[in-house]
Design a protein around this motif. Sequence first.
Motif, PDB file in Angstrom:
ATOM      1  N   MET A 193      28.729  48.727  26.313  1.00  0.00           N
ATOM      2  CA  MET A 193      30.417  48.570  26.822  1.00  0.00           C
ATOM      3  C   MET A 193      31.098  48.129  25.511  1.00  0.00           C
ATOM      4  O   MET A 193      30.641  46.894  24.917  1.00  0.00           O
ATOM      5  N   GLN A 194      32.018  48.921  25.068  1.00  0.00           N
ATOM      6  CA  GLN A 194      33.064  48.546  23.978  1.00  0.00           C
ATOM      7  C   GLN A 194      34.321  48.420  24.709  1.00  0.00           C
ATOM      8  O   GLN A 194      35.061  49.296  24.927  1.00  0.00           O
ATOM      9  N   ILE A 195      34.922  47.143  25.102  1.00  0.00           N
ATOM     10  CA  ILE A 195      36.024  46.897  25.970  1.00  0.00           C
ATOM     11  C   ILE A 195      36.993  46.513  25.021  1.00  0.00           C
ATOM     12  O   ILE A 195      36.793  45.449  24.224  1.00  0.00           O
ATOM     13  N   LEU A 196      38.207  46.927  25.286  1.00  0.00           N
ATOM     14  CA  LEU A 196      39.349  46.092  24.702  1.00  0.00           C
ATOM     15  C   LEU A 196      40.440  45.724  25.779  1.00  0.00           C
ATOM     16  O   LEU A 196      40.699  46.675  26.619  1.00  0.00           O
ATOM     17  N   ILE A 197      40.786  44.683  25.837  1.00  0.00           N
ATOM     18  CA  ILE A 197      41.736  43.886  26.789  1.00  0.00           C
ATOM     19  C   ILE A 197      42.878  43.593  25.933  1.00  0.00           C
ATOM     20  O   ILE A 197      42.959  42.796  24.835  1.00  0.00           O
ATOM     21  N   ALA A 198      43.891  43.985  26.269  1.00  0.00           N
ATOM     22  CA  ALA A 198      45.497  43.922  25.675  1.00  0.00           C
ATOM     23  C   ALA A 198      46.508  43.617  26.596  1.00  0.00           C
ATOM     24  O   ALA A 198      46.474  44.183  27.636  1.00  0.00           O
ATOM     25  N   GLY A 199      47.269  42.819  26.085  1.00  0.00           N
ATOM     26  CA  GLY A 199      48.627  42.374  26.757  1.00  0.00           C
ATOM     27  C   GLY A 199      49.482  41.402  26.190  1.00  0.00           C
ATOM     28  O   GLY A 199      49.157  41.123  24.778  1.00  0.00           O
ATOM     29  N   PHE A 200      50.454  40.694  26.941  1.00  0.00           N
ATOM     30  CA  PHE A 200      51.099  39.592  26.209  1.00  0.00           C
ATOM     31  C   PHE A 200      50.200  38.462  26.307  1.00  0.00           C
ATOM     32  O   PHE A 200      49.318  38.096  27.287  1.00  0.00           O
TER      33      PHE A 200
ATOM     34  N   VAL B 200      35.400  42.953  23.182  1.00  0.00           N
ATOM     35  CA  VAL B 200      34.235  42.633  23.865  1.00  0.00           C
ATOM     36  C   VAL B 200      33.214  43.519  23.809  1.00  0.00           C
ATOM     37  O   VAL B 200      33.521  44.778  24.191  1.00  0.00           O
ATOM     38  N   ILE B 201      32.216  43.302  23.189  1.00  0.00           N
ATOM     39  CA  ILE B 201      31.029  44.235  23.194  1.00  0.00           C
ATOM     40  C   ILE B 201      29.878  43.671  24.046  1.00  0.00           C
ATOM     41  O   ILE B 201      29.474  42.521  23.866  1.00  0.00           O
ATOM     42  N   ILE B 202      29.253  44.466  24.809  1.00  0.00           N
ATOM     43  CA  ILE B 202      28.214  43.899  25.885  1.00  0.00           C
ATOM     44  C   ILE B 202      27.012  45.104  25.626  1.00  0.00           C
ATOM     45  O   ILE B 202      27.317  46.235  25.910  1.00  0.00           O
ATOM     46  N   SER B 203      26.095  44.898  24.989  1.00  0.00           N
ATOM     47  CA  SER B 203      25.052  46.003  24.562  1.00  0.00           C
ATOM     48  C   SER B 203      23.611  45.387  24.829  1.00  0.00           C
ATOM     49  O   SER B 203      23.151  44.631  24.733  1.00  0.00           O
ATOM     50  N   ASP B 204      22.972  46.511  25.027  1.00  0.00           N
ATOM     51  CA  ASP B 204      21.414  46.334  24.951  1.00  0.00           C
ATOM     52  C   ASP B 204      20.935  46.170  23.371  1.00  0.00           C
ATOM     53  O   ASP B 204      19.718  45.594  23.208  1.00  0.00           O
ATOM     54  N   ASP B 205      21.597  46.828  22.663  1.00  0.00           N
ATOM     55  CA  ASP B 205      21.281  46.630  21.344  1.00  0.00           C
ATOM     56  C   ASP B 205      22.197  45.664  20.695  1.00  0.00           C
ATOM     57  O   ASP B 205      23.179  45.284  21.039  1.00  0.00           O
TER      58      ASP B 205
ATOM     59  N   VAL C 260      36.178  46.464  18.042  1.00  0.00           N
ATOM     60  CA  VAL C 260      36.189  47.542  18.899  1.00  0.00           C
ATOM     61  C   VAL C 260      37.493  48.482  18.297  1.00  0.00           C
ATOM     62  O   VAL C 260      38.366  48.164  18.855  1.00  0.00           O
ATOM     63  N   SER C 261      36.939  49.516  17.710  1.00  0.00           N
ATOM     64  CA  SER C 261      38.166  50.246  17.309  1.00  0.00           C
ATOM     65  C   SER C 261      38.062  51.724  18.053  1.00  0.00           C
ATOM     66  O   SER C 261      39.338  52.215  18.347  1.00  0.00           O
ATOM     67  N   GLU C 262      37.314  51.747  18.898  1.00  0.00           N
ATOM     68  CA  GLU C 262      37.092  53.005  19.859  1.00  0.00           C
ATOM     69  C   GLU C 262      36.350  52.714  20.943  1.00  0.00           C
ATOM     70  O   GLU C 262      35.277  52.870  21.293  1.00  0.00           O
ATOM     71  N   PRO C 263      37.205  51.898  21.879  1.00  0.00           N
ATOM     72  CA  PRO C 263      36.689  51.169  22.987  1.00  0.00           C
ATOM     73  C   PRO C 263      36.205  52.444  23.990  1.00  0.00           C
ATOM     74  O   PRO C 263      36.863  53.242  24.169  1.00  0.00           O
ATOM     75  N   ASN C 264      35.281  52.151  24.886  1.00  0.00           N
ATOM     76  CA  ASN C 264      34.883  53.090  26.154  1.00  0.00           C
ATOM     77  C   ASN C 264      35.748  52.622  27.311  1.00  0.00           C
ATOM     78  O   ASN C 264      35.583  53.156  28.323  1.00  0.00           O
ATOM     79  N   CYS C 265      36.365  51.279  27.326  1.00  0.00           N
ATOM     80  CA  CYS C 265      37.103  50.900  28.323  1.00  0.00           C
ATOM     81  C   CYS C 265      38.246  50.054  27.680  1.00  0.00           C
ATOM     82  O   CYS C 265      38.204  49.020  26.990  1.00  0.00           O
ATOM     83  N   LEU C 266      39.505  50.379  28.247  1.00  0.00           N
ATOM     84  CA  LEU C 266      40.589  49.814  28.054  1.00  0.00           C
ATOM     85  C   LEU C 266      41.266  49.101  29.219  1.00  0.00           C
ATOM     86  O   LEU C 266      41.299  49.793  30.183  1.00  0.00           O
ATOM     87  N   ILE C 267      41.562  47.780  29.019  1.00  0.00           N
ATOM     88  CA  ILE C 267      42.458  47.014  30.018  1.00  0.00           C
ATOM     89  C   ILE C 267      43.764  46.851  29.593  1.00  0.00           C
ATOM     90  O   ILE C 267      43.650  46.182  28.721  1.00  0.00           O
ATOM     91  N   ALA C 268      44.804  47.665  29.852  1.00  0.00           N
ATOM     92  CA  ALA C 268      46.165  47.402  29.349  1.00  0.00           C
ATOM     93  C   ALA C 268      46.915  46.663  30.422  1.00  0.00           C
ATOM     94  O   ALA C 268      47.180  47.149  31.670  1.00  0.00           O
ATOM     95  N   MET C 269      47.370  45.706  29.842  1.00  0.00           N
ATOM     96  CA  MET C 269      48.112  44.519  31.057  1.00  0.00           C
ATOM     97  C   MET C 269      49.772  44.735  30.608  1.00  0.00           C
ATOM     98  O   MET C 269      50.545  44.081  31.320  1.00  0.00           O
ATOM     99  N   ASN C 270      50.079  45.566  29.651  1.00  0.00           N
ATOM    100  CA  ASN C 270      51.474  45.982  29.486  1.00  0.00           C
ATOM    101  C   ASN C 270      51.761  47.071  28.719  1.00  0.00           C
ATOM    102  O   ASN C 270      50.789  47.585  28.208  1.00  0.00           O
ATOM    103  N   LEU C 271      53.071  47.597  28.825  1.00  0.00           N
ATOM    104  CA  LEU C 271      53.210  48.749  28.148  1.00  0.00           C
ATOM    105  C   LEU C 271      53.091  49.083  26.829  1.00  0.00           C
ATOM    106  O   LEU C 271      52.216  49.931  26.448  1.00  0.00           O
ATOM    107  N   PRO C 272      53.327  48.132  25.948  1.00  0.00           N
ATOM    108  CA  PRO C 272      53.137  48.234  24.408  1.00  0.00           C
ATOM    109  C   PRO C 272      51.673  48.405  24.212  1.00  0.00           C
ATOM    110  O   PRO C 272      51.114  49.049  23.405  1.00  0.00           O
ATOM    111  N   SER C 273      50.882  47.597  25.227  1.00  0.00           N
ATOM    112  CA  SER C 273      49.189  47.571  24.822  1.00  0.00           C
ATOM    113  C   SER C 273      48.950  49.024  25.267  1.00  0.00           C
ATOM    114  O   SER C 273      47.967  49.581  24.530  1.00  0.00           O
ATOM    115  N   LEU C 274      49.491  49.525  26.136  1.00  0.00           N
ATOM    116  CA  LEU C 274      49.049  50.880  26.639  1.00  0.00           C
ATOM    117  C   LEU C 274      49.353  52.084  25.546  1.00  0.00           C
ATOM    118  O   LEU C 274      48.437  52.753  25.172  1.00  0.00           O
TER     119      LEU C 274
END
Length: 176
Positions: free
Chosen positions: A3-10, A52-57, A64-78
């Motif tokens: 999991m390559q997760i990017l969480i972004a907001g204010f 955040v990276i969570i991996s078996d390896d 994380v430059s190419e996330p497989n999960c993005l959590i966007a908490m505001n419009l500029p982040s999206l």
Amino acid sequence: MNMQILIAGFGGQGVLFAGKFLATKGLIEEKNVSWLPSYGPEMRGGTANCSVIISDDPVGSPIVSEPNCLIAMNLPSLRRYENSVVPGGMILVDSTLIEEKVERDDVSVFYVPATKMAKDAGFATLANMILCGKLIKECSDMSFENTKEALQKVIPPRKANLLDINLNALKVGFDY
């Protein structure tokens, strides 16, 4: 699992806390993890994101430059990160604060009115945890197991009274 997760907001939305929670949950589950916070010059109100990276390896780089999960908490982040999500990935959008729709059709998109849900449930500042709960539900590699233990590790002892409310917020997101 990778999991390559990017969480972004204010700043002030709990972006870094959400990332720390997910990374700690991964550690408890004996995964390889990395947590890399980044925020602007102002902690509150400035931009913040967390990789955040969570991996078996083993994790080679914490970025994380190419996330497989993005959590966007505001419009500029999206707007900034939408196109960086890999095809087949997922985007979770706080639809209370973001009225625009994701323009891509090669990712799964979940519009969660997290800020409104948090206010309605009586924990106005926990939209971040509602979105984490939804992520856990939608990610086949994650389960709700170990969430309480992870929260116990990331919530400081002086704020131990916030454990149950954070757990409830996760459950609200998971059940959405």
